[in-house]
Design a protein around this motif. Structure first.
Motif, mmCIF file in Angstrom:
data_model
loop_
_atom_site.group_PDB
_atom_site.id
_atom_site.type_symbol
_atom_site.label_atom_id
_atom_site.label_comp_id
_atom_site.label_asym_id
_atom_site.label_seq_id
_atom_site.Cartn_x
_atom_site.Cartn_y
_atom_site.Cartn_z
ATOM 1 N N PRO A 94 19.102 18.337 43.080
ATOM 2 C CA PRO A 94 17.915 18.366 43.938
ATOM 3 C C PRO A 94 18.129 19.292 45.136
ATOM 4 O O PRO A 94 19.215 19.345 45.705
ATOM 5 C CB PRO A 94 17.760 16.907 44.375
ATOM 6 C CG PRO A 94 19.125 16.321 44.270
ATOM 7 C CD PRO A 94 19.824 17.061 43.165
ATOM 8 N N THR A 95 17.086 20.040 45.483
ATOM 9 C CA THR A 95 17.100 20.941 46.623
ATOM 10 C C THR A 95 15.898 20.617 47.492
ATOM 11 O O THR A 95 14.779 20.482 46.979
ATOM 12 C CB THR A 95 17.003 22.413 46.138
ATOM 13 O OG1 THR A 95 18.087 22.666 45.259
ATOM 14 C CG2 THR A 95 17.047 23.383 47.298
ATOM 15 N N CYS A 96 16.111 20.517 48.798
ATOM 16 C CA CYS A 96 15.024 20.241 49.730
ATOM 17 C C CYS A 96 14.144 21.481 49.844
ATOM 18 O O CYS A 96 14.624 22.578 50.089
ATOM 19 C CB CYS A 96 15.604 19.872 51.092
ATOM 20 S SG CYS A 96 14.353 19.564 52.368
ATOM 21 N N THR A 97 12.832 21.310 49.638
ATOM 22 C CA THR A 97 11.862 22.399 49.777
ATOM 23 C C THR A 97 10.695 21.891 50.618
ATOM 24 O O THR A 97 10.593 20.686 50.870
ATOM 25 C CB THR A 97 11.328 22.853 48.404
ATOM 26 O OG1 THR A 97 10.443 21.849 47.902
ATOM 27 C CG2 THR A 97 12.448 23.129 47.421
ATOM 28 N N PRO A 98 9.795 22.759 51.025
ATOM 29 C CA PRO A 98 8.611 22.297 51.766
ATOM 30 C C PRO A 98 7.771 21.304 50.977
ATOM 31 O O PRO A 98 6.994 20.561 51.541
ATOM 32 C CB PRO A 98 7.829 23.584 52.037
ATOM 33 C CG PRO A 98 8.864 24.647 52.051
ATOM 34 C CD PRO A 98 9.877 24.227 51.019
ATOM 35 N N ASN A 99 7.918 21.266 49.659
ATOM 36 C CA ASN A 99 7.169 20.333 48.813
ATOM 37 C C ASN A 99 8.018 19.167 48.346
ATOM 38 O O ASN A 99 7.785 18.633 47.264
ATOM 39 C CB ASN A 99 6.606 21.072 47.596
ATOM 40 C CG ASN A 99 5.558 22.059 47.986
ATOM 41 O OD1 ASN A 99 4.733 21.778 48.850
ATOM 42 N ND2 ASN A 99 5.597 23.238 47.406
ATOM 43 N N ASP A 100 9.029 18.771 49.134
ATOM 44 C CA ASP A 100 9.874 17.637 48.792
ATOM 45 C C ASP A 100 11.089 18.126 47.997
ATOM 46 O O ASP A 100 11.431 19.296 48.025
ATOM 47 C CB ASP A 100 9.082 16.593 48.005
ATOM 48 C CG ASP A 100 9.583 15.169 48.227
ATOM 49 O OD1 ASP A 100 10.603 14.979 48.891
ATOM 50 O OD2 ASP A 100 8.930 14.243 47.725
#
Length: 193
Positions: free
Chosen positions: A106-112
């Motif tokens: 998992p990678t943190c992005t502006p969309n969760d």
């Protein structure tokens, strides 16, 4: 000239802080009907025994409103998969009976949280009997013969125009479980908008 440098430095700092703040979850209702599954780490982790559950849609936040993600992020804790489950991203189209795939993290992005394959691809064989599911939208899947899943994954990698409704190419991430010999026994496409 010193005031121009201060203004430039201030603007750079504001831009950097805006980027960090953009990594937070949107509204709690952003997934539509409650939870969105998929590469953004969606669907219910409380699935019945034997089915391939997906991680929870929204990251958990600390009491009091702060989040506990990576330094500088606002995604909260990374999603936790149910015991025995692994997210993978095929490296090449699966062939009959086998698949090469990278572990997806998992990678943190502006969309969760969104999953992406990392590292070297691993070679997997499929068990004699495989439960295969393709995503049909947010939180929905359809059981299909494993051969249909192989064709779908290959089309998503090489010819997306060949994919017809109710299916779509939604991130190329699959939730798998393996048997005692390391062979894939369940594989479920993870939906992402």
């Amino acid at each position: 000239m010193p005031s121009v440098r201060r203004i430039s430095a201030t603007l750079a700092l504001v831009a950097a802080l805006g980027t960090i703040a953009a990594c937070g979850p949107e509204e709690a209702s952003a997934g539509g009907s409650g939870s969105s599954s998929g590469a953004s780490a969606g669907a219910s982790a409380g699935a019945s025994a034997g089915s391939a559950a997906q991680p929870s849609a929204k990251p958990s936040a600390k009491p009091g409103g702060g989040s506990t993600g990576e330094p500088g992020s606002d995604c909260g804790q990374p999603p936790k998969l149910p015991a025995g489950h692994k997210m993978v991203e095929p490296a090449v189209p699966p062939s009959k009976g086998s698949m090469s795939a990278k572990d997806a993290q998992p990678t943190c992005t502006p969309n969760d949280w969104i999953y992406h394959g990392k590292g070297e691809a691993k070679y997997y064989l499929f068990a004699e009997e495989v439960k295969a599911e393709l995503a049909t939208g947010s939180g929905s899947t359809k059981s299909v013969p494993v051969g249909e899943l192989w064709m779908h994954a290959g089309d998503c990698m090489t010819n997306q125009a060949a994919v017809k409704a109710p299916y779509s190419c939604s991130g190329n991430i699959y939730d798998i479980t393996v048997d005692g010999e390391g062979k894939i026994k369940t594989i479920k496409e993870v939906w992402h908008p």
